[in-house]
Design an enzyme around this catalytic site. Structure first.
Site, PDB file in Angstrom:
ATOM      1  N   PHE A 135     -47.258  28.686  42.447  1.00 38.84           N
ATOM      2  CA  PHE A 135     -48.006  29.164  41.274  1.00 38.84           C
ATOM      3  C   PHE A 135     -48.517  27.951  40.503  1.00 38.84           C
ATOM      4  O   PHE A 135     -47.733  27.085  40.118  1.00 38.84           O
ATOM      5  CB  PHE A 135     -47.136  30.007  40.333  1.00 38.84           C
ATOM      6  CG  PHE A 135     -47.893  30.466  39.118  1.00 38.84           C
ATOM      7  CD1 PHE A 135     -48.713  31.589  39.165  1.00 38.84           C
ATOM      8  CD2 PHE A 135     -47.833  29.750  37.926  1.00 38.84           C
ATOM      9  CE1 PHE A 135     -49.439  31.995  38.046  1.00 38.84           C
ATOM     10  CE2 PHE A 135     -48.570  30.155  36.808  1.00 38.84           C
ATOM     11  CZ  PHE A 135     -49.367  31.282  36.871  1.00 38.84           C
ATOM     12  N   ASP A 222     -46.457  19.383  40.574  1.00 37.88           N
ATOM     13  CA  ASP A 222     -46.614  20.244  39.401  1.00 37.88           C
ATOM     14  C   ASP A 222     -45.230  20.442  38.773  1.00 37.88           C
ATOM     15  O   ASP A 222     -44.416  21.203  39.285  1.00 37.88           O
ATOM     16  CB  ASP A 222     -47.238  21.578  39.853  1.00 37.88           C
ATOM     17  CG  ASP A 222     -47.377  22.595  38.715  1.00 37.88           C
ATOM     18  OD1 ASP A 222     -46.838  22.346  37.613  1.00 37.88           O
ATOM     19  OD2 ASP A 222     -48.030  23.638  38.947  1.00 37.88           O
ATOM     20  N   LYS A 251     -45.647  23.225  29.576  1.00 34.19           N
ATOM     21  CA  LYS A 251     -44.619  24.072  28.946  1.00 34.19           C
ATOM     22  C   LYS A 251     -43.689  23.389  27.938  1.00 34.19           C
ATOM     23  O   LYS A 251     -43.905  23.476  26.744  1.00 34.19           O
ATOM     24  CB  LYS A 251     -43.816  24.784  30.033  1.00 34.19           C
ATOM     25  CG  LYS A 251     -44.664  25.823  30.794  1.00 34.19           C
ATOM     26  CD  LYS A 251     -43.835  26.812  31.576  1.00 34.19           C
ATOM     27  CE  LYS A 251     -44.654  28.019  32.005  1.00 34.19           C
ATOM     28  NZ  LYS A 251     -45.351  27.880  33.273  1.00 34.19           N
TER      29      LYS A 251
HETATM   30  C1  LIG Z   1     -46.640  28.182  33.801  1.00 40.04           C
HETATM   31  C2  LIG Z   1     -47.077  27.339  34.942  1.00 40.04           C
HETATM   32  C3  LIG Z   1     -48.413  26.945  35.095  1.00 40.04           C
HETATM   33  C4  LIG Z   1     -49.509  27.450  34.179  1.00 40.04           C
HETATM   34  O1  LIG Z   1     -49.309  27.044  32.875  1.00 40.04           O
HETATM   35  P1  LIG Z   1     -50.167  27.738  31.686  1.00 40.04           P
HETATM   36  O2  LIG Z   1     -49.815  26.921  30.495  1.00 40.04           O
HETATM   37  O3  LIG Z   1     -49.700  29.152  31.610  1.00 40.04           O
HETATM   38  O4  LIG Z   1     -51.594  27.642  32.069  1.00 40.04           O
HETATM   39  C5  LIG Z   1     -48.725  26.100  36.123  1.00 40.04           C
HETATM   40  N1  LIG Z   1     -47.798  25.650  36.982  1.00 40.04           N
HETATM   41  C6  LIG Z   1     -46.510  26.009  36.872  1.00 40.04           C
HETATM   42  C7  LIG Z   1     -45.504  25.461  37.817  1.00 40.04           C
HETATM   43  C8  LIG Z   1     -46.111  26.876  35.863  1.00 40.04           C
HETATM   44  O5  LIG Z   1     -44.832  27.259  35.781  1.00 40.04           O
END
Ligand SMILES: *Cc1c(COP(=O)(O)O)cnc(C)c1O
Length: 401
Positions: A135, A222, A251
């Protein structure tokens, strides 16, 4: 016929199936709803509220910054950007930082860096290797990098230039690179979050580092969800003793103030030049101050060690409470990023936990996910388990649907 179900928020676009509760305020790892009920926060705003709620040193710092300068344009120098960037480089061992406002923006920037890295080498149609279960966000490019077909549905055509292989399968990675000479980057979550708390194995990460060095590819990790101390190290890949070339963060970095960042190592740091990328809000003084104070408080209060120790308590209490319970497939994760995979949909637990005064999440349909603030205490960890375990047992005691 009315296709939209009745809602108490008819003017809010119904992109989320929301639980029937509204939070009014919080203190530490506890929140109160608008009826005055107190709930234990096992979710931390999905790994965002690193310092919990109403932190006694974060709040005054944000109040001070709000009164000084909330926003200023990136047309001007911003000492707070340099200060946070320097700290992130110190903690990661990397070289420079681009600031934005969210996880998907950080990943978009990473994907642009991967493409530009290819173009700079004469590769006009660069591709990025991505993984099953991934994701990376919900913009058109990041949803294309995301694996879940439910997230793709209705939004095609997808952005081309992604090749997908299974996680933790180095042979599949090598085969894909051999078959797709235009691949310029390998892009993955160090621990998959939305995909169900699936860690990339340490040996796999180390092998990816070797493959990237060998083939002149960028290793892009990521760490939007698993970074910023959550696993007990600043960044989850540090458990493998490797460094990425590109690391998107978001986050938890601002403890609730929206922020994103892409940190680049020596091979990627020079890819973006003036005019190649930008953002109006990215790097604004309020977000920078939130990031600076978050990292400072984490250091002063030993929150990495706390995440590791309290994470072990939480995992231990869950493991003990669920020992021998048929239908628990696996308890996995690291530090305060934990998933409990069940043999059936875990969705009913959301409302049941709410009833029991506990906030959690369910992801990948069958995985209960816990991402509490890094200030969680051992007692609070045991309390999360005490509220959650009986509900999981009751769910699993029913005939499997
Ligand atoms: C939450 C998340 C995203 C997206 O972040 P947003 O701030 O909601 O755009 C991307 N990569 C990972 C691993 C995530 O957990």
């Amino acid at each position: 016929m009315n296709a939209v179900p009745p809602s108490s928020e008819p003017h809010v676009m119904p992109t989320y199936g929301r639980l029937p509760v509204a939070l009014s305020h919080g203190q530490g790892c506890w929140v109160w709803d608008t009826t005055g009920r107190r709930l234990l926060d096992g979710l931390g705003g999905i790994a965002v509220n690193t310092l919990g709620h109403n932190h006694p040193r974060l709040v005054p710092a944000l109040q001070d910054q709000t009164a000084k300068l909330i926003h200023c344009s990136n047309y001007y120098q911003m000492p707070l950007q340099e200060q946070l960037a320097a700290k992130l480089c110190e903690l990661s061992g990397l070289v420079n930082v681009f600031f934005c406002n969210s996880g998907l923006e950080a990943n978009e920037a990473a994907l642009k860096i991967a493409r530009k890295f290819g173009h700079d080498r004469g590769n006009d149609s660069p591709e990025v290797l991505v993984f099953e279960g991934a994701f990376h966000g919900r913009s058109i490019a990041t949803l294309s990098a995301t694996a879940n077909p439910k997230i793709h549905a209705g939004f095609g055509p997808l952005v081309p230039g992604f090749v997908r292989v299974p996680l933790n399968d180095i042979a599949a990675v090598e085969a894909a690179i051999a078959a797709h000479p235009n691949i310029t980057a390998i892009f993955l979550e160090t621990i998959q979050g939305e995909g169900g708390i699936n860690p990339a194995r340490i040996e796999f990460l180390q092998a990816l580092r070797r493959v990237c060095d060998q083939h002149d590819l960028l290793l892009m990790l990521d760490e939007v969800q698993c970074g910023i101390g959550r696993t007990g190290r600043w960044f989850a890949h540090q458990w493998a003793g490797i460094q990425p070339d590109v690391m998107p963060l978001a986050k938890g970095l601002g403890s609730g103030v929206p922020i994103g960042a892409v940190i680049c190592g020596p091979r990627a740091a020079g890819v973006m030049k003036a005019g190649n990328h930008g953002t109006t809000f990215g790097g604004n003084p309020l977000a920078m101050r939130a990031g600076i104070e978050t990292l400072k408080i984490m250091e002063e209060d030993g929150l990495l060690a706390n995440a590791e120790a309290v994470g072990a308590t939480l995992r231990g209490a869950l493991t003990a409470g669920l020992a021998g319970v048929a239908g628990v497939v696996e308890i996995r994760g690291q530090g305060l990023m934990l998933g409990i995979e069940l043999d059936r949909p875990a969705g009913p637990l959301l409302a049941q936990c709410l009833e029991a005064g506990l906030l959690i999440s369910v992801t990948a349909e069958r995985v209960v996910r816990l991402l509490p603030a890094l200030i969680l205490t051992h007692d609070e960890a045991r309390e999360i388990a005490a509220r959650l375990v009986p509900l999981i047992k009751a769910l699993l005691a029913q005939p499997k649907p």
